[in-house]
Design a protein around this motif. Structure first.
Motif, PDB file in Angstrom:
ATOM      1  N   PRO A  64       0.867  -9.837  -0.237  1.00 60.60           N
ATOM      2  CA  PRO A  64       2.096  -9.035  -0.300  1.00 60.60           C
ATOM      3  C   PRO A  64       1.904  -7.601   0.179  1.00 60.60           C
ATOM      4  N   GLY A  65       0.676  -7.106   0.111  1.00 59.61           N
ATOM      5  CA  GLY A  65       0.384  -5.758   0.555  1.00 59.61           C
ATOM      6  C   GLY A  65      -0.138  -5.687   1.973  1.00 59.61           C
ATOM      7  N   HIS A  66      -0.192  -6.840   2.648  1.00 56.34           N
ATOM      8  CA  HIS A  66      -0.668  -6.893   4.026  1.00 56.34           C
ATOM      9  C   HIS A  66       0.365  -7.560   4.940  1.00 56.34           C
ATOM     10  N   GLY A  67       1.595  -7.106   4.800  1.00 55.15           N
ATOM     11  CA  GLY A  67       2.657  -7.602   5.676  1.00 55.15           C
ATOM     12  C   GLY A  67       3.402  -8.802   5.163  1.00 55.15           C
ATOM     13  N   GLY A  68       2.953  -9.384   4.043  1.00 57.25           N
ATOM     14  CA  GLY A  68       3.643 -10.536   3.486  1.00 57.25           C
ATOM     15  C   GLY A  68       3.535 -11.769   4.371  1.00 57.25           C
ATOM     16  N   ARG A  69       4.455 -12.694   4.159  1.00 56.39           N
ATOM     17  CA  ARG A  69       4.440 -13.937   4.921  1.00 56.39           C
ATOM     18  C   ARG A  69       5.874 -14.376   5.206  1.00 56.39           C
ATOM     19  N   PRO A  70       6.604 -13.647   6.063  1.00 58.28           N
ATOM     20  CA  PRO A  70       7.984 -14.047   6.358  1.00 58.28           C
ATOM     21  C   PRO A  70       8.034 -15.396   7.055  1.00 58.28           C
ATOM     22  N   PHE A 132      19.199  -5.623  16.513  1.00 53.84           N
ATOM     23  CA  PHE A 132      18.024  -4.778  16.738  1.00 53.84           C
ATOM     24  C   PHE A 132      16.906  -5.635  17.342  1.00 53.84           C
ATOM     25  N   PRO A 133      17.022  -5.974  18.615  1.00 59.00           N
ATOM     26  CA  PRO A 133      15.999  -6.831  19.242  1.00 59.00           C
ATOM     27  C   PRO A 133      14.618  -6.179  19.239  1.00 59.00           C
ATOM     28  N   GLY A 134      13.612  -6.995  18.936  1.00 64.39           N
ATOM     29  CA  GLY A 134      12.239  -6.513  18.937  1.00 64.39           C
ATOM     30  C   GLY A 134      11.820  -5.799  17.674  1.00 64.39           C
ATOM     31  N   ILE A 135      12.715  -5.711  16.695  1.00 69.66           N
ATOM     32  CA  ILE A 135      12.425  -5.024  15.435  1.00 69.66           C
ATOM     33  C   ILE A 135      12.313  -6.039  14.300  1.00 69.66           C
ATOM     34  N   THR A 136      11.239  -5.947  13.531  1.00 68.46           N
ATOM     35  CA  THR A 136      11.031  -6.830  12.378  1.00 68.46           C
ATOM     36  C   THR A 136      11.218  -6.033  11.090  1.00 68.46           C
ATOM     37  N   PRO A 137      12.210  -6.389  10.261  1.00 68.12           N
ATOM     38  CA  PRO A 137      12.438  -5.646   9.017  1.00 68.12           C
ATOM     39  C   PRO A 137      11.521  -6.121   7.893  1.00 68.12           C
ATOM     40  N   HIS A 138      11.085  -5.195   7.068  1.00 72.14           N
ATOM     41  CA  HIS A 138      10.280  -5.500   5.880  1.00 72.14           C
ATOM     42  C   HIS A 138      10.867  -4.687   4.729  1.00 72.14           C
ATOM     43  N   LEU A 139      11.404  -5.359   3.735  1.00 68.82           N
ATOM     44  CA  LEU A 139      11.988  -4.673   2.581  1.00 68.82           C
ATOM     45  C   LEU A 139      10.973  -4.618   1.456  1.00 68.82           C
ATOM     46  N   MET A 140      10.757  -3.429   0.912  1.00 63.79           N
ATOM     47  CA  MET A 140       9.793  -3.266  -0.174  1.00 63.79           C
ATOM     48  C   MET A 140      10.400  -3.655  -1.520  1.00 63.79           C
ATOM     49  N   MET A 141       9.558  -4.253  -2.352  1.00 65.60           N
ATOM     50  CA  MET A 141       9.961  -4.659  -3.697  1.00 65.60           C
ATOM     51  C   MET A 141       8.825  -4.318  -4.651  1.00 65.60           C
ATOM     52  N   LEU A 142       9.147  -4.032  -5.911  1.00 67.51           N
ATOM     53  CA  LEU A 142       8.116  -3.684  -6.885  1.00 67.51           C
ATOM     54  C   LEU A 142       6.982  -4.699  -6.879  1.00 67.51           C
TER      55      LEU A 142
END
Length: 334
Positions: A64-70, A132-142
């Motif tokens: 979870p602290g290394h980019g997660g696994r979308p 937003f082509p070419g952009i990867t979103p990452h939402l932070m959670m506790l």
């Protein structure tokens, strides 16, 4: 008086309600259910499943602290389209984001359950990749939520990552660019003020994200989600009241807030845990260019922080008339 829903409701609306119900219950109960299943399997003939998962979980602890696994199949599930249409939720772009750059975005306001943040950033139901082509979103959670078995994999699959400095550094330091790290700046504390007509943001003393942007040279992007606070009513808890003091104390101990919210039910509109059917429009502002500064001074942090607040307020003022926000209503920055 209880206002009941009509008996003859189109199937489409029933499916929308069901989609929102499963999402609401997931964030209210799935952690507890997952934990019970994980422990309970130990006392059945399927105990080996807990042992195998526990071993893999140990090896995968830092993910979870290394980019997660979308996972694309999670982000593209049909259930999110039904949930999006329930409100409905819309994503609006005001400026281009360069795929060669990394961005750090502040999301405002938190709302009770951050529905707009989840749908726009953790699913593809509002067409984020096309907008937003070419952009990867990452939402932070506790980070604490990633310590729950099974649940951690579910939220990582949607693109959520742990909210700590190491997690942010991992994403913002990627040299190939194209990463949008989103932080709900007001956090759990702001959720206690989430009610219709409220525009109170906890931002004045929140400077950690500014330092991160400077250290990594990530451009800042203000995001304001109109309608986010309109989804639930909340028991009156003004600052200084016994209820608010209790909630603040619990929040300081547990790291999460406990807003006493209520909305509508499944078959009636008077009370329940479902959000109201009210539109959410999430407006992504133009990037604020940030020069990389490995050891930023307090003055540099303060100046960029003031610039961010100004741009966020401008974003709000520019678009508020489209969403029936009174002309004399302004953001209250605390």
């Amino acid at each position: 008086m209880v206002e009941f829903a009509p008996f003859m409701v189109p199937l489409e609306r029933r499916l929308q309600t069901l989609a929102v119900l499963q999402w609401t219950l997931s964030f209210l109960m799935l952690v507890q259910i997952s934990t019970v299943i994980f422990i309970g399997l130990l006392f059945t003939k399927f105990w080996i499943l807990t042992v195998l998962y526990g071993t893999w979980w140990f090896l995968d602890w830092d993910k979870p602290g290394h980019g997660g696994r979308p996972l694309q199949f999670v982000r593209r599930m049909t259930v999110w389209s039904y949930m999006k249409d329930y409100f409905p939720i819309t994503l609006v772009k005001t400026a281009e984001l360069n795929p060669s750059r990394n961005y750090l975005a502040g999301f405002h306001p938190h709302g009770v359950l951050a529905a707009g943040a989840f749908i726009n950033l953790c699913t593809e139901s509002t067409n984020f990749p096309s907008i937003f082509p070419g952009i990867t979103p990452h939402l932070m959670m506790l980070s604490m939520w990633f310590r729950a078995p099974f649940f951690r994999d579910y939220i990582m699959g949607a693109g959520l990552v742990a909210s700590d400095k190491e997690s942010a550094a991992h994403l913002l330091s990627r040299k190939d660019g194209g990463n949008l790290l989103v932080i709900i700046i007001g956090g759990a504390k702001e959720a206690l003020d989430a009610r219709p007509g409220a525009y109170r943001l906890f931002l004045r003393k929140r400077q950690g994200f500014i330092k991160l942007a400077l250290i990594h040279g990530a451009d800042l992007v203000p995001i304001f989600s109109f309608g986010e606070n309109e989804l639930f009513d909340q028991v009156n808890n003004p600052p200084g009241s016994w209820l608010r003091r209790t909630q603040d104390k619990l929040q300081s101990i547990m790291g999460i807030s406990l807003p006493l919210f209520h909305g509508r039910g499944i078959f009636q509109y008077s009370f329940g845990i479902l959000p109201y059917r009210r539109p959410i429009t999430t407006v992504v502002g133009k990037p604020i260019e940030v020069q990389k500064t490995l050891m930023p001074s307090q003055e540099e942090v303060d100046n960029l922080h003031q610039c961010y607040i100004k741009e966020l307020c401008n974003l709000f003022e520019t678009h508020k008339h489209k969403f029936n926000v009174p002309a004399n209503q302004h953001l209250e920055i605390c």
